[in-house]
Design a protein around this motif. Structure first.
Motif, short mmCIF file in Angstrom:
data_model
loop_
_atom_site.label_atom_id
_atom_site.label_comp_id
_atom_site.label_asym_id
_atom_site.label_seq_id
_atom_site.Cartn_x
_atom_site.Cartn_y
_atom_site.Cartn_z
N THR A 1 4.43 15.28 5.16
CA THR A 1 4.56 13.84 4.95
C THR A 1 4.00 13.07 6.14
O THR A 1 3.69 13.67 7.19
CB THR A 1 6.04 13.43 4.78
OG1 THR A 1 6.72 13.64 6.03
CG2 THR A 1 6.71 14.24 3.67
N ALA A 2 3.88 11.77 5.99
CA ALA A 2 3.40 10.92 7.08
C ALA A 2 4.31 11.04 8.30
O ALA A 2 3.84 11.00 9.45
CB ALA A 2 3.32 9.47 6.61
N THR A 3 5.61 11.20 8.07
CA THR A 3 6.56 11.37 9.19
C THR A 3 6.23 12.64 9.98
O THR A 3 6.24 12.65 11.21
CB THR A 3 8.00 11.44 8.66
OG1 THR A 3 8.31 10.20 8.02
CG2 THR A 3 9.00 11.69 9.78
N ASP A 4 5.91 13.73 9.28
CA ASP A 4 5.56 14.99 9.95
C ASP A 4 4.33 14.82 10.83
O ASP A 4 4.25 15.39 11.93
CB ASP A 4 5.29 16.09 8.91
CG ASP A 4 6.51 16.37 8.04
OD1 ASP A 4 7.62 16.44 8.60
OD2 ASP A 4 6.35 16.51 6.82
N VAL A 5 3.36 14.02 10.37
CA VAL A 5 2.13 13.80 11.13
C VAL A 5 2.44 13.14 12.48
O VAL A 5 1.98 13.60 13.53
CB VAL A 5 1.13 12.95 10.31
CG1 VAL A 5 -0.07 12.55 11.17
CG2 VAL A 5 0.68 13.70 9.07
N GLY B 1 11.17 -2.10 9.49
CA GLY B 1 11.35 -1.01 8.53
C GLY B 1 11.45 0.32 9.24
O GLY B 1 10.83 0.53 10.29
N GLY B 2 12.24 1.21 8.66
CA GLY B 2 12.45 2.52 9.28
C GLY B 2 11.16 3.30 9.47
O GLY B 2 11.02 4.08 10.42
N GLY B 3 10.17 3.07 8.58
CA GLY B 3 8.92 3.81 8.67
C GLY B 3 7.93 3.22 9.66
O GLY B 3 6.83 3.75 9.81
N SER B 4 8.28 2.11 10.35
CA SER B 4 7.31 1.48 11.25
C SER B 4 7.02 2.34 12.49
O SER B 4 6.10 2.03 13.24
CB SER B 4 7.78 0.09 11.67
OG SER B 4 9.01 0.14 12.34
N VAL B 5 7.79 3.42 12.68
CA VAL B 5 7.47 4.37 13.76
C VAL B 5 6.13 5.05 13.50
O VAL B 5 5.54 5.66 14.40
CB VAL B 5 8.57 5.45 13.92
CG1 VAL B 5 9.87 4.84 14.38
CG2 VAL B 5 8.78 6.23 12.62
N LEU B 6 5.61 4.92 12.27
CA LEU B 6 4.30 5.51 11.94
C LEU B 6 3.17 4.78 12.64
O LEU B 6 2.07 5.32 12.77
CB LEU B 6 4.03 5.43 10.43
CG LEU B 6 4.99 6.12 9.46
CD1 LEU B 6 4.51 5.90 8.03
CD2 LEU B 6 5.10 7.60 9.76
N ILE C 1 0.85 -1.19 0.00
CA ILE C 1 0.00 0.00 0.00
C ILE C 1 0.88 1.24 0.00
O ILE C 1 2.01 1.21 0.46
CB ILE C 1 -0.97 0.03 1.21
CG1 ILE C 1 -0.21 -0.07 2.56
CG2 ILE C 1 -2.00 -1.09 1.12
CD1 ILE C 1 -1.09 0.11 3.78
N GLY C 2 0.36 2.32 -0.55
CA GLY C 2 1.14 3.56 -0.68
C GLY C 2 1.20 4.34 0.61
O GLY C 2 0.64 5.44 0.73
N LEU C 3 1.86 3.76 1.60
CA LEU C 3 2.04 4.45 2.88
C LEU C 3 3.45 4.19 3.38
O LEU C 3 3.84 3.04 3.58
CB LEU C 3 1.03 3.95 3.93
CG LEU C 3 1.18 4.56 5.32
CD1 LEU C 3 0.85 6.04 5.32
CD2 LEU C 3 0.31 3.83 6.34
N GLY C 4 4.23 5.24 3.56
CA GLY C 4 5.58 5.13 4.09
C GLY C 4 5.97 6.43 4.75
O GLY C 4 5.19 7.40 4.78
N GLY C 5 7.17 6.48 5.25
CA GLY C 5 7.63 7.68 5.96
C GLY C 5 7.61 8.93 5.10
O GLY C 5 7.40 10.04 5.60
N GLY C 6 7.81 8.75 3.79
CA GLY C 6 7.84 9.91 2.90
C GLY C 6 6.53 10.18 2.18
O GLY C 6 6.46 11.07 1.31
#
Length: 519
Positions: A355-359, A413-418, A315-320
């Motif tokens: 970005t999702a990271t900012d959220v 994954g690095g983006g799993s902090v989301l 799915i189109g969801l990642g840190g960026g």
């Protein structure tokens, strides 16, 4: 003490780890993936070695999970000059090779396309004798014009004789410098999809060769004389020679490396793995510590193929992932991403793209960059965005489950902090140590495998002897790929009866895996 490097190239980051012989992490690093891929690999390698303080002569193995071949197909760049030979006239003249392949890719591949008399029926009988004279004419016509040949015969998984004879003729005329891809070694029964997979394999041989040589030379430049292996898409490794012969098997090895790394880090052999990168979230299933394989045809760069691939939902969801807020208060999440430009475009880093990271940083759920740069954002709106991000992942988890029962979920994954520590459908959510580089760890710890998948007539040898033969063939493939014969085990086996074929036929698939051979 000997050491091993694992490197995995993602769309956003290139991750590297250095492990000791007990698979303990000595050092790890994350660097932005570069447009040319190779520069990012070399940078990650130098960083992880520099951090470790390990003497370079003690690094014995280097494993690479790479997107080189995927990128070449998607971008239509750096492809081989391919000749396509189908053995199947007169039975297959109605549908020509490369039907359904996107026009821009077909223009690279359609210069030398031939259909030759021959091939077999589904029960192994010849459709027609192989036209040897035609093959010799073709070989002389393409000599000096192509550097790779894809040969596909009708029902070659049942009988490979015509493919082998054709390869023999091509090699006799063109010499050993031309790569030859045979469909019975790559895909399963369906002709067009198997042919497509074989053509794609033939088209990326040079890309794999260049990537391998570049990686070996980079290691040597660092004073490292290590055995090099490539990750393949069943979560295991193959040596350089095997990777150059079957480069298409590197496609989608990144998510499988993450799944294998997650299994090792969480010490679980059966679970769902959610791998959140900078661009996408990939969800796969661990069965006996290996990724579950897809039973469906898979598209690569718009081309329908039928060779083995991991069963994944992306799915189109990642840190960026870019978040767009509209004037009426509504919002959209992705599917596009700033990718490897997150450190310059994300708001917490001083950029101007939400970005999702900012959220998650603005909501206090992660400590990345400068929270003050997102402190002005509307918290109520951000909470709605965050709730939908989590729902996207929970829906994908639900799609991958085979029952309504909750299952363990491993976040990597690095983006799993989301993502939060509780998810619907998960019996427990595990975020193991080193979760950010699980993909590189998966590459470093992987075993070497061999797989055979073909149709057998059980009447010839009987079921037991046929399965034993298939096991031996899989073990031989694992040895060829670089496994230590003494450590090889059968890790997966299935036989499916084919009622429409005579001779009590069955499709048998066997996978064998073992640890790296030290020799």
């Amino acid at each position: 003490m000997s050491y091993r490097i694992g490197i995995d190239v993602g769309g956003t980051h290139t991750d590297a780890v250095l492990l000791d012989e007990k698979y303990q992490v000595i050092s790890e690093t994350k660097t932005p993936t570069t447009a040319d891929v190779s520069t990012g690999i070399y940078k990650a390698m130098r960083e992880v070695i520099g951090k470790s303080g390990v003497p370079r002569e003690k690094i014995r193995y280097a494993m690479l999970g790479t997107t080189h071949c995927t990128n070449a197909i998607v971008e239509r760049k750096r492809l081989n000059k391919v000749a396509v030979i189908r053995i199947g006239a007169p039975a297959t003249l109605a549908v020509k090779p490369l039907v359904g392949v996107p026009d821009d890719l077909r223009s690279h591949l359609e210069k030398y396309v031939y259909i030759v008399r021959g091939g077999h029926e589904f029960d192994g009988r010849e459709i027609a004798p192989l036209d040897v004279e035609h093959l010799y004419r073709i070989a002389n016509e393409i000599k000096g014009k192509v550097d790779s040949v894809a040969i596909t015969s009708v029902f070659s998984p049942v009988s490979k004789d015509h493919e082998l004879k054709a390869a023999e003729i091509i090699r006799e005329v063109l010499g050993s410098g031309v790569a030859i891809s045979l469909s019975h070694e790559i895909g399963s029964i369906g002709l067009l999809e198997r042919e497509n997979a074989t053509i794609l394999n033939a088209a990326v041989v040079n890309v794999a060769k260049t990537a391998a040589e570049g990686f070996i030379n980079a290691l040597k430049a660092e004073g490292i004389n290590a055995k090099v292996f490539f990750g393949q898409n069943d979560g295991t490794l193959m040596n350089v020679e095997y990777a150059i012969k079957y480069p298409i098997l590197t496609i989608s090895c990144g998510p499988t490396n993450s799944i294998r790394g997650a299994s090792y880090l969480a010490q679980l052999s059966n679970a769902l793995v959610v791998d959140v990168g900078g661009t996408t979230t990939d969800i796969g299933v661990l069965i006996h510590s290996f990724p579950r394989e897809s039973s469906l045809a898979v598209e690569i760069g718009g081309v329908r193929t039928n060779f083995r691939m991991p069963d994944l939902v992306s799915i189109g969801l990642g840190g960026g992932t870019i978040i767009r807020i509209h004037q009426d208060g509504s919002f959209t999440i992705g599917p596009d991403s700033v990718g490897y430009k997150l450190p310059e475009k994300g708001m917490v880093f001083g950029g101007d793209t939400l970005t999702a990271t900012d959220v998650v940083v603005a909501l206090g759920k992660a400590k990345i960059g400068d929270p003050q740069k997102v402190a002005h954002l509307d918290k109520e709106l951000l909470n709605r965005i965050y709730h939908q991000m989590v729902e996207m992942v929970e829906e994908a988890i639900d799609k991958m489950k085979t029952s309504a029962d909750p299952v363990p979920v491993i976040l990597v994954g690095g983006g799993s902090v989301l993502l939060p520590d509780k998810l619907k459908g998960a019996s427990k959510v595990i975020r193991p140590d080193h979760f950010g580089v699980a993909n590189a760890i998966g590459a470093a710890i992987a075993q070497v495998s061999g797989q055979v998948e073909r149709v057998f007539a059980l009447d010839e040898l009987g079921r037991e002897k046929t399965l034993e033969l298939a096991k031996k063939m899989a073990i031989d493939e694992a040895i060829k790929a670089g496994a230590n014969p003494e450590t090889i085990e059968i890790v997966d086996m299935e036989d499916v009866p084919l009622a429409y074929l005579p001779g009590n036929a069955a499709r048998v698939r066997v996978k064998a895996a073992g640890v790296l051979s030290a020799s």
